[in-house]
Design an enzyme around this catalytic site. Structure first.
Site, PDB file in Angstrom:
ATOM      1  N   GLU A 179      18.512 -19.126 -22.938  1.00 34.78           N
ATOM      2  CA  GLU A 179      17.194 -18.623 -23.332  1.00 34.78           C
ATOM      3  C   GLU A 179      16.282 -19.765 -23.756  1.00 34.78           C
ATOM      4  O   GLU A 179      15.108 -19.812 -23.378  1.00 34.78           O
ATOM      5  CB  GLU A 179      17.351 -17.626 -24.471  1.00 34.78           C
ATOM      6  CG  GLU A 179      16.038 -16.988 -24.913  1.00 34.78           C
ATOM      7  CD  GLU A 179      16.259 -15.852 -25.888  1.00 34.78           C
ATOM      8  OE1 GLU A 179      15.286 -15.139 -26.176  1.00 34.78           O
ATOM      9  OE2 GLU A 179      17.408 -15.659 -26.340  1.00 34.78           O
ATOM     10  N   ASP A 221      24.043 -15.258 -13.995  1.00 32.22           N
ATOM     11  CA  ASP A 221      23.594 -16.030 -12.831  1.00 32.22           C
ATOM     12  C   ASP A 221      22.657 -15.154 -11.995  1.00 32.22           C
ATOM     13  O   ASP A 221      23.044 -14.069 -11.562  1.00 32.22           O
ATOM     14  CB  ASP A 221      24.803 -16.442 -11.994  1.00 32.22           C
ATOM     15  CG  ASP A 221      24.467 -17.506 -10.958  1.00 32.22           C
ATOM     16  OD1 ASP A 221      23.331 -17.458 -10.411  1.00 32.22           O
ATOM     17  OD2 ASP A 221      25.314 -18.371 -10.686  1.00 32.22           O
ATOM     18  N   GLU A 239      30.989  -8.350 -24.121  1.00 31.05           N
ATOM     19  CA  GLU A 239      29.997  -9.288 -23.583  1.00 31.05           C
ATOM     20  C   GLU A 239      30.573  -9.941 -22.339  1.00 31.05           C
ATOM     21  O   GLU A 239      31.672 -10.502 -22.365  1.00 31.05           O
ATOM     22  CB  GLU A 239      29.613 -10.355 -24.596  1.00 31.05           C
ATOM     23  CG  GLU A 239      28.573 -11.317 -24.027  1.00 31.05           C
ATOM     24  CD  GLU A 239      28.006 -12.303 -25.034  1.00 31.05           C
ATOM     25  OE1 GLU A 239      27.180 -13.143 -24.623  1.00 31.05           O
ATOM     26  OE2 GLU A 239      28.381 -12.239 -26.215  1.00 31.05           O
ATOM     27  N   THR A 279      20.209 -17.571 -27.090  1.00 30.51           N
ATOM     28  CA  THR A 279      21.237 -18.312 -26.376  1.00 30.51           C
ATOM     29  C   THR A 279      20.692 -19.649 -25.882  1.00 30.51           C
ATOM     30  O   THR A 279      19.487 -19.877 -25.839  1.00 30.51           O
ATOM     31  CB  THR A 279      21.762 -17.521 -25.163  1.00 30.51           C
ATOM     32  OG1 THR A 279      20.772 -17.550 -24.125  1.00 30.51           O
ATOM     33  CG2 THR A 279      22.068 -16.069 -25.526  1.00 30.51           C
ATOM     34  N   LYS A 294      18.746 -16.916  -4.104  1.00 31.36           N
ATOM     35  CA  LYS A 294      18.531 -16.699  -2.672  1.00 31.36           C
ATOM     36  C   LYS A 294      18.860 -15.254  -2.292  1.00 31.36           C
ATOM     37  O   LYS A 294      19.854 -14.689  -2.746  1.00 31.36           O
ATOM     38  CB  LYS A 294      19.387 -17.667  -1.860  1.00 31.36           C
ATOM     39  CG  LYS A 294      18.999 -19.132  -2.053  1.00 31.36           C
ATOM     40  CD  LYS A 294      19.875 -20.061  -1.234  1.00 31.36           C
ATOM     41  CE  LYS A 294      19.471 -21.513  -1.439  1.00 31.36           C
ATOM     42  NZ  LYS A 294      20.325 -22.443  -0.664  1.00 31.36           N
ATOM     43  N   ASP A 351      38.070 -12.791 -14.570  1.00 33.97           N
ATOM     44  CA  ASP A 351      36.953 -12.150 -13.904  1.00 33.97           C
ATOM     45  C   ASP A 351      36.643 -10.820 -14.591  1.00 33.97           C
ATOM     46  O   ASP A 351      37.510  -9.954 -14.733  1.00 33.97           O
ATOM     47  CB  ASP A 351      37.310 -11.909 -12.437  1.00 33.97           C
ATOM     48  CG  ASP A 351      36.159 -11.307 -11.656  1.00 33.97           C
ATOM     49  OD1 ASP A 351      35.874 -10.110 -11.859  1.00 33.97           O
ATOM     50  OD2 ASP A 351      35.557 -12.028 -10.849  1.00 33.97           O
TER      51      ASP A 351
END
Length: 242
Positions: free
Chosen positions: A224, A150, A75, A221, A154, A127
């Protein structure tokens, strides 16, 4: 975005993903500055040595980590981990590796690992793309869970989105044949974007025609619940490696 006419055929080898050094110039996340609670900090300090796998420049041996040959689910970006620990608890015969950079979330998951006595969930605080490139062997992962990443709203930030090529080529490279990518978002623009990117990824096939049906085993989650409270549509994608 890649042109469909130039898509690699199923008989071609998987494209070589970008190097870590090049890919790290564009992050897919921002470091949130939320403070750890005292309980989260205690859990982190006490439990990280046992349940956090340090980032190393070598491949993980999952048998050494979990002590068995059960399927491996990774995950990416589990947040505070409420769904992560619930899914792990309900599936003790599946091994879960959660990757997250948000320290309060890591601390919360570690506390839940202890509270629920979970033996099938470990964490890497690093990361995710570096972890996949450096520590995860090819054809070794049975599934990726990417829940509410995320969306980078933009347009000039779309390059930071996690689910897009060539990052999806890397996911495919790490999946076992028959392994899956399960993506969920409450941002319809990101869902449509990710659908096109995954459909153009060699060796991945959509299990559904378009968006996926909700998987009954997926726990809800926090993101959510926020999305539903804001009347945003929850959209899912489910792709499998051929």
């Amino acid at each position: 975005m890649d042109n469909i006419e130039n898509k690699t055929t199923d008989t071609d080898p998987l494209p070589k993903p970008q190097t870590v050094e090049h890919r790290r110039t564009v992050k897919t996340y921002v470091m949130r500055s939320g403070r750890m609670t005292a309980a989260q900090e205690r859990s982190y300090n006490e439990l990280a040595p046992a349940w956090c796998i340090p980032f190393e420049n070598k491949k993980l041996n999952f048998i050494d980590v979990f002590g068995n040959t059960n399927p491996i689910i990774v995950e990416i970006g589990f947040g505070m981990g409420d769904a992560t620990v619930k899914i792990a608890q309900e599936n003790p015969d599946i091994n879960y590796l959660g990757i997250e950079v948000h320290k309060p979330g890591v601390g919360k998951v570690l506390s839940e690992i202890k509270k629920r006595d979970l033996k099938n969930l470990y964490v890497i605080e690093y990361d995710a793309l570096d972890v996949l490139e450096t520590m995860i062997g090819d054809n070794s992962v049975n599934g990726f869970h990417i829940f509410f990443p995320d969306p980078w709203h933009k347009k000039r930030h779309h390059k930071r989105r996690l689910v897009q090529r060539p990052k999806t080529d890397l996911f495919a490279q790490k999946l076992t044949p028959g392994g899956y990518i399960y993506f969920v978002t409450d941002i319809i623009d990101y869902a449509e974007f990710a659908l096109e990117e995954l459909e153009q990824t060699p060796h991945l096939k959509n299990k559904y025609k378009g968006f996926a049906d909700p998987q009954p085993w997926r726990a809800q989650t926090k993101f959510e619940r926020k999305g539903m409270a804001a009347d945003r549509q929850i959209t899912e994608l489910f792709f499998e490696k051929e």
